[in-house]
Scaffold this active site. Structure first.
Site: not given
Length: 283
Positions: A135, A148
């Protein structure tokens, strides 16, 4: 590359995982699509697609058995795509230890266990590809995304190390860093878990953050079809990747490009301006 490949993909119930199935079939390859709940991917079942229940948070022993069953379907797996994941948001003080742990169990330790289960087969195969979906958050930690971002930063490091370990066995490793793509990853898809704000000092900023991602949900700039198309090209070394040396790490999306560019420039600036201090610590 014209050989028919067998792909094993985690997290196929929506988003990138679901799109992978469609595009891989269109290339003439075979897919083993997996999900924690196999009923959520029944609609993907068709010639060329096999379904398998797989929960990345299961024990290593259980996942070894699951992967063995998957490999037995076609007698081999050529490409593993570690795609399963979710996001938990909240301030450090509002997130419990268990929230951080659960985030890492899926996004990091689940990836480790699934990959470890497949690696003995791939080493014997001597020609295969590992794909890891990381990501933009593996480069930049947005506020209230510490759990995250931490999981993705961790993934970046362990995959880079793995790359060098498995390269001698003919195993290619691709680390993909998508930016904000229009998937049901946020509120609309149930892939976002949010902590309740119990600390008043954070409440206003946290609510602005939640409002912002709610507005963006379904309006993210990235096109999933285009993003998956690039990844399939990279794996099959065709299309945009034909006759090119495929890099290890590939960002996807204008937002990711801009974030990584800015982070690299800031790092280089720090090195230039603080060089004497940094080097002064040597013997």
């Amino acid at each position: 590359m014209t050989t028919q490949l067998v792909w094993l993909i985690t997290g196929c119930s929506s988003g990138f995982g679901q799109e992978f199935v469609s595009q891989i079939l269109a290339r003439g390859d075979l897919v083993i699509a997996t999900s924690r709940n196999v009923n959520k991917i029944r609609h993907l079942e068709q010639p060329g697609v096999s379904l398998q229940q797989l929960d990345v948070t299961d024990s290593q022993e259980s996942l070894n058995e699951t992967i063995s069953k998957a490999i037995s379907i076609h007698g081999r797996v050529d490409v593993l795509v570690n795609n399963a994941g979710y996001i938990v948001v909240g301030s450090w003080e509002d997130l419990r230890y268990e929230d951080f742990l659960a985030q890492f169990e899926t996004n990091v330790f689940g990836v480790i266990k699934v990959t470890r289960a497949v690696l003995p087969h791939l080493r014997k195969h001597q020609s295969s590809t590992l794909v890891f979906i990381s990501s933009r958050s593996g480069w930049y930690g947005d506020p209230f995304c510490g759990a995250y971002a931490g999981s993705k930063f961790a993934l970046e490091g362990i995959v880079e190390s793995l790359r060098w370990e498995v390269e001698p066995f003919g195993i290619r490793t691709l680390l993909i860093d998508p930016g904000r793509f229009r998937t049901p990853f946020l509120f609309s898809g149930g892939n976002l878990t949010r902590a309740e704000s119990r600390v008043a000092d954070y409440r206003q900023a946290y609510q602005r953050f939640l409002d912002a991602i709610a507005r963006e949900d379904g309006n993210q700039p990235g096109d999933v079809r285009k993003g998956v198309g690039v990844i399939v090209d990279l794996v099959r070394k065709e299309g945009l990747a034909k006759d090119k040396e495929v890099p290890f790490r590939v960002p996807l999306g204008t937002d990711c490009y801009e974030t990584i560019e800015e982070e690299c420039e800031k790092t280089l600036s720090t090195l230039r301006h603080w060089e004497s201090v940094i080097k002064a610590t040597d013997y």
